[in-house]
Design a protein around this motif. Structure first.
Motif, mmCIF file in Angstrom:
data_model
loop_
_atom_site.group_PDB
_atom_site.id
_atom_site.type_symbol
_atom_site.label_atom_id
_atom_site.label_comp_id
_atom_site.label_asym_id
_atom_site.label_seq_id
_atom_site.Cartn_x
_atom_site.Cartn_y
_atom_site.Cartn_z
ATOM 1 N N GLU A 83 0.740 -1.307 0.101
ATOM 2 C CA GLU A 83 -0.065 -0.047 0.167
ATOM 3 C C GLU A 83 0.798 1.275 -0.052
ATOM 4 N N GLU A 84 2.062 1.175 0.515
ATOM 5 C CA GLU A 84 3.142 2.329 0.618
ATOM 6 C C GLU A 84 3.652 2.680 -0.790
ATOM 7 N N VAL A 85 3.945 1.599 -1.746
ATOM 8 C CA VAL A 85 4.570 1.938 -2.990
ATOM 9 C C VAL A 85 4.188 3.164 -3.851
ATOM 10 N N GLU A 86 2.862 3.249 -3.815
ATOM 11 C CA GLU A 86 2.383 4.122 -4.912
ATOM 12 C C GLU A 86 2.685 5.530 -4.374
ATOM 13 N N THR A 87 2.530 5.662 -2.966
ATOM 14 C CA THR A 87 2.859 6.982 -2.360
ATOM 15 C C THR A 87 4.487 7.328 -2.588
ATOM 16 N N ILE A 88 5.175 6.500 -2.253
ATOM 17 C CA ILE A 88 6.526 6.471 -2.300
ATOM 18 C C ILE A 88 6.968 6.994 -3.763
ATOM 19 N N VAL A 89 6.592 6.230 -4.656
ATOM 20 C CA VAL A 89 6.740 6.328 -6.163
ATOM 21 C C VAL A 89 6.381 7.860 -6.301
ATOM 22 N N ARG A 90 5.228 8.242 -6.047
ATOM 23 C CA ARG A 90 4.577 9.437 -6.474
ATOM 24 C C ARG A 90 5.609 10.670 -5.961
ATOM 25 N N ALA A 91 5.707 10.307 -4.772
ATOM 26 C CA ALA A 91 6.671 11.417 -3.979
ATOM 27 C C ALA A 91 8.154 11.383 -4.762
ATOM 28 N N PHE A 92 8.696 10.394 -5.103
ATOM 29 C CA PHE A 92 9.807 10.450 -5.532
ATOM 30 C C PHE A 92 10.112 10.870 -6.989
ATOM 31 N N VAL A 93 8.945 10.659 -7.704
ATOM 32 C CA VAL A 93 8.938 10.969 -9.270
ATOM 33 C C VAL A 93 8.574 12.443 -9.312
ATOM 34 N N ASP A 94 7.688 12.770 -8.595
ATOM 35 C CA ASP A 94 7.330 14.288 -8.603
ATOM 36 C C ASP A 94 7.983 15.234 -7.723
ATOM 37 N N ASN A 95 9.010 14.744 -6.976
ATOM 38 C CA ASN A 95 9.912 15.327 -5.841
ATOM 39 C C ASN A 95 9.332 16.683 -5.307
ATOM 40 N N ASN A 96 8.096 16.727 -5.046
ATOM 41 C CA ASN A 96 7.233 17.749 -4.478
ATOM 42 C C ASN A 96 7.507 19.198 -5.309
ATOM 43 N N GLY A 97 7.538 19.153 -6.429
ATOM 44 C CA GLY A 97 7.577 20.610 -7.033
ATOM 45 C C GLY A 97 8.793 20.962 -7.932
ATOM 46 N N ALA A 98 9.647 20.042 -8.161
ATOM 47 C CA ALA A 98 10.350 20.587 -9.366
ATOM 48 C C ALA A 98 9.813 20.536 -10.660
ATOM 49 N N SER A 99 8.879 19.889 -10.872
ATOM 50 C CA SER A 99 8.205 19.800 -12.366
ATOM 51 C C SER A 99 7.332 21.449 -12.394
ATOM 52 N N ASP A 100 6.990 21.625 -13.538
ATOM 53 C CA ASP A 100 6.302 23.054 -13.667
ATOM 54 C C ASP A 100 4.824 22.848 -13.509
ATOM 55 N N CYS A 101 4.364 22.278 -12.299
ATOM 56 C CA CYS A 101 2.812 22.213 -12.153
ATOM 57 C C CYS A 101 2.501 23.271 -11.261
ATOM 58 N N ASP A 102 1.197 23.717 -11.024
ATOM 59 C CA ASP A 102 0.767 24.607 -10.350
ATOM 60 C C ASP A 102 0.265 24.121 -8.766
ATOM 61 N N TYR A 103 -0.007 22.818 -8.651
ATOM 62 C CA TYR A 103 -0.353 22.104 -7.522
ATOM 63 C C TYR A 103 0.934 21.912 -6.602
ATOM 64 N N CYS A 104 1.899 21.978 -7.132
ATOM 65 C CA CYS A 104 3.133 21.541 -6.194
ATOM 66 C C CYS A 104 3.620 22.518 -5.233
ATOM 67 N N THR A 105 4.390 22.128 -4.191
ATOM 68 C CA THR A 105 4.545 22.941 -2.968
ATOM 69 C C THR A 105 5.847 23.650 -3.190
ATOM 70 N N GLY A 106 6.907 22.876 -3.772
ATOM 71 C CA GLY A 106 8.224 23.279 -4.093
ATOM 72 C C GLY A 106 9.088 23.018 -3.077
ATOM 73 N N GLU A 107 8.781 21.900 -2.229
ATOM 74 C CA GLU A 107 9.509 21.457 -1.013
ATOM 75 C C GLU A 107 10.169 20.063 -1.394
ATOM 76 N N ARG A 108 11.330 19.995 -1.594
ATOM 77 C CA ARG A 108 12.050 18.785 -1.932
ATOM 78 C C ARG A 108 11.929 17.545 -0.907
ATOM 79 N N LEU A 109 12.092 16.246 -1.047
ATOM 80 C CA LEU A 109 11.880 15.487 -0.173
ATOM 81 C C LEU A 109 13.415 14.761 -0.227
#
Length: 188
Positions: A83-109
């Motif tokens: 159950e944790e795999v999806e959340t970890i993969v999502r956080a790793f790929v998205d890296n909390n804001g390095a992409s150019d999306c509007d919903y991201c917080t900008g904080e890196r993990l």
């Protein structure tokens, strides 16, 4: 006295072949054949010159997921639940804001890729890993990418995934490319 000869009873088998043929056709027509199950993946294109296709990948951009013969899931050498795999993969790929999306917080993990375009998921499994576990982990990885892409579509195009055009989908795939490396570890 007259002697009677006993004749053995015979069965006319001339129509047996016709009956067998009709039964065969009946079962062929009425039987349903289940569809093949599998994972829909597009294989990479052939590389004519291997040297041109080798790319050095920063270790930080690789998320290592391992499945062992005890049916345990390891991510970066830590045991995790399915159950944790999806959340970890999502956080790793998205890296909390390095992409150019509007919903991201900008904080890196601490465990995150430099950019979603740089992220690589390395999935390795033991030869004795059960197929069901392998498919379940694949599904969790796919769900993470689907969620990231759906959020990107909503923020960038203000649409849901079923409403985007082919050109918009190409942009989404470029922003969040699905890069998974699969390896089976053989035992000696």
């Amino acid at each position: 006295m007259k002697s009677f000869r006993k004749h053995s009873a015979t069965v006319n088998a001339g129509s047996m072949a016709d009956i067998a043929f009709l039964l065969l056709i009946f079962f062929l027509v009425t039987t349903t054949i289940s569809a093949d199950k599998g994972i829909l993946r597009q294989l990479p294109s052939d590389c004519p010159n291997i040297e041109d296709c080798k790319e050095n990948i920063n270790e930080r951009n690789i998320l290592r997921i391992s499945l062992n013969s005890k049916q345990e899931i390891y991510i970066e050498n830590k045991v995790v639940k399915l159950e944790e795999v999806e959340t970890i993969v999502r956080a790793f790929v998205d890296n909390n804001g390095a992409s150019d999306c509007d919903y991201c917080t900008g904080e890196r993990l601490s465990i995150s890729s430099d950019h979603p375009r740089e992220a690589v998921i390395s999935l390795s499994h033991d030869a004795l890993t059960k197929y069901q576990l392998f498919i379940s982990v694949q599904d969790e990885i796919t769900k993470a990418y689907y969620d990231l892409r759906a959020r990107y579509i909503e923020s960038k195009f203000n649409k849901i995934p079923s409403q985007i055009t082919d050109e918009e989908f190409k942009a989404v795939k470029k922003a969040y490319p699905f890069v998974v490396s699969e390896v089976m570890v053989k035992r000696d």
